[in-house]
Design an enzyme around this catalytic site. Structure first.
Site, PDB file in Angstrom:
ATOM      1  N   LYS A   1      -1.136  72.954  36.154  1.00 20.06           N
ATOM      2  CA  LYS A   1      -1.239  73.310  34.741  1.00 20.06           C
ATOM      3  C   LYS A   1      -1.536  72.079  33.884  1.00 20.06           C
ATOM      4  CE  LYS A   1      -1.140  75.635  30.939  1.00 20.06           C
ATOM      5  NZ  LYS A   1      -0.003  76.395  30.412  1.00 20.06           N
TER       6      LYS A   1
ATOM      7  N   LYS B   1       2.179  68.422  23.241  1.00 22.89           N
ATOM      8  CA  LYS B   1       3.256  68.273  24.223  1.00 22.89           C
ATOM      9  C   LYS B   1       2.706  68.217  25.641  1.00 22.89           C
ATOM     10  CE  LYS B   1       5.023  71.820  25.842  1.00 22.89           C
ATOM     11  NZ  LYS B   1       4.898  72.695  27.038  1.00 22.89           N
TER      12      LYS B   1
END
Length: 292
Positions: A170, A238
């Protein structure tokens, strides 16, 4: 199956609804109780706490923003490990640090739970259409057991390795998506500077090697300056922090990724954190002296 779903935001809510519509018995919990409404309207149940949600659950799904949130939901005093039935299968759909996932997986095993890291790609549209790409880390046995859950919410479902592997893949996904968005933003500002018919340009670019899912889903948002969030800049900021930190630990150089991470940080610092990540266009506009 009896499923607890923790975190009913932009992504989690439609995922929980799909699971309920697929015939599962879903109980949802969210810190903002009003976000349980869609699940309840679909026939699911709203819980007042994590402990309430996981009581008797065979599967616990988690979709929360960041590593500290997942740690609190799973290992906190009132969390999953303290309240769920031993043997429960825990599926973390969140995007967090791979090292945190590995630590939580070890703690889960020690406490008699099974943990899969299963971050997703596809954004709000993918969640709403049950067309998410799901990259799964954990044991092959647990991956097989989770198939009914994955098939209700996703389209491309791949076991990529042991615990933490899903989060690593990811991170690579988020690196590539951010780079694509940044270059698309630069191309749009470049085309506008020359007075080109941008809608026509996007159409022809999409038919060649420049075509991409990012162009298909984000170009029109940029042309319209419509940045309602499907995936917020603050979350991509983030995620790029995860990429740069993990790359540094591995001794891998990501020069383009570092630049895009700084552009994303600039967007957030300038108050655009709540916008869709296609709002990175506004950074390029500012740098080019073309913002209003």
């Amino acid at each position: 199956m009896k499923i607890a779903f923790i975190g009913l935001g932009i992504m989690g809510s439609p995922m929980a609804v799909h699971l309920q519509n697929a015939g599962h018995d879903v109980t949802g919990y969210n810190r903002s109780p009003e976000k349980t409404r869609a699940l309840v309207e679909a026939g699911g149940t709203a819980a007042s706490s994590v402990a309430d949600a996981v009581a008797g659950a065979e599967v616990v799904a988690v979709m929360v923003p960041d590593s500290p949130d997942v740690t609190e939901v799973l290992a906190g005093e009132d969390g999953v490990f303290a309240n769920a039935a031993p043997g429960a299968l825990v599926i973390d759909f969140s995007t967090i640090r791979p090292d945190v996932t590995a630590e939580l997986a070890e703690e889960a095993r020690d406490k008699g739970f099974r943990l899969l890291d299963a971050p997703v790609s596809g954004g709000e549209a993918g969640a709403q259409n049950a067309a998410l790409s799901i990259m799964v880390g954990g044991s092959a046995e647990d991956f097989a057991a989770a198939q009914p859950v994955f098939e209700a919410v996703g389209k491309t479902i791949v076991h990529v390795g042991p615990s933490g592997s899903g989060q690593t893949v990811k991170a690579a996904n988020q690196l590539m998506v951010a780079g694509n968005i940044a270059l698309l933003a630069e191309a749009v500002i470049f085309l506008e500077a020359y007075g080109v018919d941008t809608a026509a340009a996007v159409k022809v670019l999409g038919g060649g090697l420049a075509g991409s899912a990012v162009l298909d889903q984000k170009a029109q948002k940029m042309l319209d300056r419509s940045f309602e969030p499907g995936f917020r800049i603050e979350l991509h900021h983030k995620d790029l922090g995860i990429v740069t930190s993990a790359a540094r630990e591995a001794g891998v150089v990501t020069p383009l990724g570092a630049v895009v991470a700084q552009l994303m940080a600039s967007a957030r610092a300038n108050g655009d954190g709540s916008l869709d990540h296609s709002g990175l266009l506004r950074v390029v506009e500012r740098l080019s002296g073309r913002s209003g």
